[in-house]
Enzyme design. Structure first.
Site, PDB file in Angstrom:
ATOM      1  N   ASN A 106       0.863  -1.188   0.000  1.00  0.00           N
ATOM      2  CA  ASN A 106       0.000   0.000   0.000  1.00  0.00           C
ATOM      3  C   ASN A 106       0.895   1.233   0.000  1.00  0.00           C
ATOM      4  O   ASN A 106       1.458   1.587   1.034  1.00  0.00           O
ATOM      5  CB  ASN A 106      -0.910  -0.019   1.244  1.00  0.00           C
ATOM      6  CG  ASN A 106      -1.753   1.237   1.340  1.00  0.00           C
ATOM      7  OD1 ASN A 106      -1.902   1.973   0.370  1.00  0.00           O
ATOM      8  ND2 ASN A 106      -2.305   1.487   2.526  1.00  0.00           N
TER       9      ASN A 106
ATOM     10  N   LYS B  36       0.034   4.287  -0.374  1.00  0.00           N
ATOM     11  CA  LYS B  36      -0.625   5.516   0.097  1.00  0.00           C
ATOM     12  C   LYS B  36      -0.326   6.655  -0.900  1.00  0.00           C
ATOM     13  O   LYS B  36      -0.212   6.381  -2.081  1.00  0.00           O
ATOM     14  CB  LYS B  36      -0.173   5.871   1.512  1.00  0.00           C
ATOM     15  CG  LYS B  36      -0.243   4.672   2.450  1.00  0.00           C
ATOM     16  CD  LYS B  36      -0.075   5.056   3.870  1.00  0.00           C
ATOM     17  CE  LYS B  36       0.017   3.800   4.722  1.00  0.00           C
ATOM     18  NZ  LYS B  36      -0.120   4.070   6.124  1.00  0.00           N
TER      19      LYS B  36
ATOM     20  N   HIS C  58      -9.895   1.785   4.988  1.00  0.00           N
ATOM     21  CA  HIS C  58      -8.597   2.042   5.629  1.00  0.00           C
ATOM     22  C   HIS C  58      -8.785   3.154   6.670  1.00  0.00           C
ATOM     23  O   HIS C  58      -9.524   4.119   6.433  1.00  0.00           O
ATOM     24  CB  HIS C  58      -7.559   2.454   4.585  1.00  0.00           C
ATOM     25  CG  HIS C  58      -6.169   2.448   5.125  1.00  0.00           C
ATOM     26  ND1 HIS C  58      -5.705   3.436   5.974  1.00  0.00           N
ATOM     27  CD2 HIS C  58      -5.165   1.556   4.999  1.00  0.00           C
ATOM     28  CE1 HIS C  58      -4.457   3.154   6.318  1.00  0.00           C
ATOM     29  NE2 HIS C  58      -4.102   2.017   5.745  1.00  0.00           N
TER      30      HIS C  58
ATOM     31  N   GLU D 127      -7.128   5.628   7.552  1.00  0.00           N
ATOM     32  CA  GLU D 127      -6.839   7.000   7.119  1.00  0.00           C
ATOM     33  C   GLU D 127      -8.018   7.575   6.339  1.00  0.00           C
ATOM     34  O   GLU D 127      -8.355   8.751   6.458  1.00  0.00           O
ATOM     35  CB  GLU D 127      -5.556   7.016   6.266  1.00  0.00           C
ATOM     36  CG  GLU D 127      -4.324   6.735   7.128  1.00  0.00           C
ATOM     37  CD  GLU D 127      -3.165   6.085   6.381  1.00  0.00           C
ATOM     38  OE1 GLU D 127      -3.235   5.965   5.143  1.00  0.00           O
ATOM     39  OE2 GLU D 127      -2.202   5.681   7.048  1.00  0.00           O
TER      40      GLU D 127
ATOM     41  N   GLU E 246      -5.800  -3.978  10.919  1.00  0.00           N
ATOM     42  CA  GLU E 246      -4.731  -2.988  11.055  1.00  0.00           C
ATOM     43  C   GLU E 246      -5.002  -2.135  12.289  1.00  0.00           C
ATOM     44  O   GLU E 246      -5.733  -1.132  12.210  1.00  0.00           O
ATOM     45  CB  GLU E 246      -4.716  -2.060   9.837  1.00  0.00           C
ATOM     46  CG  GLU E 246      -4.452  -2.741   8.520  1.00  0.00           C
ATOM     47  CD  GLU E 246      -3.866  -1.749   7.521  1.00  0.00           C
ATOM     48  OE1 GLU E 246      -2.678  -1.907   7.196  1.00  0.00           O
ATOM     49  OE2 GLU E 246      -4.548  -0.819   7.119  1.00  0.00           O
TER      50      GLU E 246
ATOM     51  N   GLY F 171       2.198   2.834  10.814  1.00  0.00           N
ATOM     52  CA  GLY F 171       3.237   3.847  10.649  1.00  0.00           C
ATOM     53  C   GLY F 171       3.958   4.233  11.925  1.00  0.00           C
ATOM     54  O   GLY F 171       4.698   5.211  11.952  1.00  0.00           O
TER      55      GLY F 171
ATOM     56  N   SER G  21       3.003  -1.519  10.655  1.00  0.00           N
ATOM     57  CA  SER G  21       4.445  -1.559  10.897  1.00  0.00           C
ATOM     58  C   SER G  21       5.077  -2.920  10.588  1.00  0.00           C
ATOM     59  O   SER G  21       5.980  -3.372  11.307  1.00  0.00           O
ATOM     60  CB  SER G  21       4.753  -1.125  12.330  1.00  0.00           C
ATOM     61  OG  SER G  21       4.414   0.240  12.503  1.00  0.00           O
TER      62      SER G  21
HETATM   63  C1  PEP Z   1      -1.125   0.756   6.200  1.00  0.00           C
HETATM   64  O1  PEP Z   1      -1.460   1.899   6.482  1.00  0.00           O
HETATM   65  O2  PEP Z   1      -1.833   0.074   5.435  1.00  0.00           O
HETATM   66  C2  PEP Z   1       0.080   0.221   6.813  1.00  0.00           C
HETATM   67  C3  PEP Z   1       0.086  -1.023   7.096  1.00  0.00           C
HETATM   68  O3  PEP Z   1       1.093   1.112   7.053  1.00  0.00           O
HETATM   69  P1  PEP Z   1       2.533   0.785   7.742  1.00  0.00           P
HETATM   70  O4  PEP Z   1       2.997  -0.558   7.222  1.00  0.00           O
HETATM   71  O5  PEP Z   1       3.409   1.899   7.281  1.00  0.00           O
HETATM   72  O6  PEP Z   1       2.306   0.744   9.184  1.00  0.00           O
END
Ligand code: PEP
Length: 242
Positions: A5, A7, A93, A95, A161, A167, A205
């Protein structure tokens, strides 16, 4: 499945070198789809590159709107996504939920829009840290899963998630992920009356040092990788190790 992803990151040049490197470096396994979710403006270009190089990478969109051909500035509908051979779409998601105030009703409509066009939803759920601290995670996730009510779950993927892990560099532990994934699967069996074997992937992460451990759990059916997916070498290694 292992999902990248991106983003709102990258450029045309980076898309091109990512697809080239990942196509060369990944030991593709049909049982483990490799999915690339670039920003929408690069879907067309990514699709052409994937076709040109006969790459086994699948395309995923980071967004979908539930109306078709309507007066929605900035909208992108399921029919458009299909033109770029988009096989998957991220829905819900955290966000997007937060920025665009997406309710269960909106998410439900998005799920149906994708499924009607044969695009497989990757439905994201996850709790904020306050909810985890109060030990209310299952209740919170249960209310997010209500968006799947009356949805044909065949082919739907759920991405767990935890918001506090996205992040932040703080991934959830294998035990915690296992507990939550098993709750999600049980919720789908009992509350959504689904006898479909649902895949639950983990995101938050994920990196080169934790991917193997997380994937070693029988409850984890794949990984959704954000930040660590931007570098094609790291993403390919994560895929190959998982
Ligand atoms: C995400 O937002 O889908 C995600 C998993 O981000 P990160 O791996 O950077 O935590």
């Amino acid at each position: 499945m292992i999902i990248a992803n991106w983003k709102m990151n990258g450029s045309k040049e980076e898309v091109s070198s990512w697809i080239k490197s990942v196509t060369e470096e990944v030991d593709f396994d049909n049982e483990k789809p490799c999915v690339f979710c670039p920003p929408s403006c690069y879907l067309d270009y990514s699709c052409s590159l994937i076709k040109e190089t006969s790459s086994p990478i699948f395309l995923g969109s980071q967004n979908i709107n539930y109306k078709k051909s309507s007066a929605l500035t900035g909208g992108i509908d399921s029919k458009m996504l299909k033109e770029f051979l988009t096989k998957y779409v991220l829905i819900g998601h955290s966000e997007q939920r937060e920025t665009f105030k997406e309710t269960n009703e909106i998410l439900h409509s998005k799920l149906l829009a994708a499924i009607n066009e044969d695009i497989l939803p990757i439905f994201c759920i996850g709790e904020p840290s306050e909810v985890k601290q109060k030990d209310n995670t299952e209740y919170f996730l249960g209310s997010q899963l209500e968006a799947l009510y009356d949805v044909d779950l065949n082919g739907v993927i759920i991405a767990y998630e935890p918001i506090w892990a996205i992040g932040s560099g703080l991934n959830a532990t294998k035990d915690y992920i296992e507990k939550i994934h098993s709750f999600v699967k049980e919720y789908c069996r009992s509350n959504l009356n689904s006898d479909v074997k649902i895949s639950v992937v983990y995101g938050g992460s994920v990196n080169l040092s934790n991917c193997e451990e997380i994937m070693s759990s029988f409850e984890v059916d794949g990984l959704l990788v954000g930040g660590a997916s931007l570098d094609p070498d790291i993403f390919s290694k994560i895929y190959n190790l998982s």
